[in-house]
Design a protein around this motif. Structure first.
Motif, PDB file in Angstrom:
ATOM      1  N   MET A  77       0.820  -1.210   0.000  1.00 37.19           N
ATOM      2  CA  MET A  77       0.000   0.000   0.000  1.00 37.19           C
ATOM      3  C   MET A  77       0.857   1.264   0.000  1.00 37.19           C
ATOM      4  SD  MET A  77      -3.016   1.090   2.697  1.00 37.19           S
ATOM      5  CE  MET A  77      -3.944  -0.403   2.365  1.00 37.19           C
ATOM      6  N   ASP A  78       0.463   2.251  -0.803  1.00 36.41           N
ATOM      7  CA  ASP A  78       1.159   3.537  -0.820  1.00 36.41           C
ATOM      8  C   ASP A  78       1.082   4.190   0.551  1.00 36.41           C
ATOM      9  OD1 ASP A  78       1.776   3.276  -3.492  1.00 36.41           O
ATOM     10  OD2 ASP A  78       0.078   4.494  -4.188  1.00 36.41           O
ATOM     11  N   LYS A 116      -1.822  -5.959  -1.207  1.00 39.53           N
ATOM     12  CA  LYS A 116      -3.027  -5.229  -1.602  1.00 39.53           C
ATOM     13  C   LYS A 116      -2.775  -3.722  -1.643  1.00 39.53           C
ATOM     14  CE  LYS A 116      -5.753  -8.864  -1.684  1.00 39.53           C
ATOM     15  NZ  LYS A 116      -4.766  -9.909  -1.300  1.00 39.53           N
ATOM     16  N   THR A 117      -3.420  -3.058  -2.584  1.00 41.18           N
ATOM     17  CA  THR A 117      -3.439  -1.598  -2.608  1.00 41.18           C
ATOM     18  C   THR A 117      -4.629  -1.113  -1.789  1.00 41.18           C
ATOM     19  OG1 THR A 117      -4.870  -1.460  -4.556  1.00 41.18           O
ATOM     20  CG2 THR A 117      -2.481  -1.649  -4.940  1.00 41.18           C
ATOM     21  N   TYR A 118      -4.671   0.192  -1.559  1.00 41.03           N
ATOM     22  CA  TYR A 118      -5.807   0.745  -0.826  1.00 41.03           C
ATOM     23  C   TYR A 118      -7.115   0.488  -1.561  1.00 41.03           C
ATOM     24  CZ  TYR A 118      -8.947   4.071   1.390  1.00 41.03           C
ATOM     25  OH  TYR A 118     -10.022   4.653   2.022  1.00 41.03           O
ATOM     26  N   ASP A 124      -1.764   6.318   1.880  1.00 45.96           N
ATOM     27  CA  ASP A 124      -3.035   5.681   2.219  1.00 45.96           C
ATOM     28  C   ASP A 124      -3.020   4.955   3.565  1.00 45.96           C
ATOM     29  OD1 ASP A 124      -4.253   6.450  -0.218  1.00 45.96           O
ATOM     30  OD2 ASP A 124      -3.341   4.750  -1.258  1.00 45.96           O
TER      31      ASP A 124
END
Length: 265
Positions: A63-64, A162-164, A67
């Motif tokens: 995740m960035d 996983k990304t946001y 976020d």
């Protein structure tokens, strides 16, 4: 022989809580605990942490960073494989809590009861008083989470890539744990209570009735106020629009003063 010393685990990242919150929690536990423990902080910046705190870099996840705060997602790295020896009792705690007594019984509870242990979501006043009208299904609060290392690794495996956008529908870390933990249990009722929901009073009772020190293990905080807010001088308003005060809460101020030694930032 493998070292399975119990671990208190917390987090330090971003600017939400200065390192003094972590240090105060560590000092309180050091003072109150009757059994040996390790205090580990998963962090991206160990600067300012008190001597004795074990700083470990946050495990990687996709995740960035922008976020992370949209649900406190770094807390799910607590379940990364290899952080602790399998079989180690771990209690993950938010740093904005007030500990009121020896927490050895929490570790004893983990050793004798399988699964992951988390606080059952605490309802607001109206749902508590009128559950048939205002009630809703209760999920979990992740201010205090207990598990045995190696038994919940899948939570990290489900999350780390996983990304946001992939998880935003879940809402936050505690909902993720609630839905995906294996053999999830709630801590016994009364072991952890909410300052805002269990102790603070509505107007006008809040103006005349002092908030007494409760008979519990841990007082948790969420939203407003924070513990530090209630250590200020008189006529300094703290709290939410519904539950507020203008004077220090003595037992919280005593706790904060006692464990705020040094020049923490």
């Amino acid at each position: 022989m493998a070292d399975l010393t119990p671990v208190f685990l917390c987090f330090k990242w971003g600017k939400g809580y200065p390192c003094r919150y972590t240090n105060i929690l560590y000092r309180a536990l050091t003072d109150m605990m009757q059994t040996p423990f390790r205090f580990v902080c998963l962090t991206d910046d160990a600067d300012g942490l008190a001597e004795g705190i074990e700083a470990i870099p946050l495990p990687d996840f996709a995740m960035d960073r922008d976020d992370w705060h949209k649900g406190m997602w770094p807390k799910l790295t607590a379940f990364a494989p290899g952080l602790f020896l399998p079989g180690t009792p771990v209690i993950m705690m938010d740093v904005d809590v007030v500990v009121l007594r020896d927490l050895t019984p929490l570790f004893d509870h983990l050793r004798t009861n399988d699964g992951l242990h988390i606080i059952r979501e605490i309802p607001d006043t109206l749902p508590r008083w009128f559950p048939k009208v205002f009630g809703k299904p209760l999920r979990s609060n992740s201010s205090v989470v207990g598990f045995i290392a190696g038994t919940q690794d899948h939570l990290y495996e489900l999350f780390h890539d996983k990304t946001y956008a992939d998880v935003r529908h879940i809402g936050n870390d505690q909902n993720f744990i609630h839905h995906h933990a294996r053999d999830r249990h709630s801590w016994p009722i009364g072991w952890m209570i909410s300052f805002k929901k269990d102790l603070a009073f509505h107007f006008p009772v809040n103006l005349v009735r002092p908030i007494r020190r409760p008979d519990t293990f841990v007082v948790i905080f969420h939203g407003t106020p924070n513990p530090e807010d209630m250590t200020k001088g008189p006529f300094k308003r703290w709290g939410s629009p519904e539950k507020f005060g203008y004077f220090p809460v003595r037992w919280i101020k005593d706790y904060w003063t006692t464990y705020s030694r040094g020049t923490d930032r």
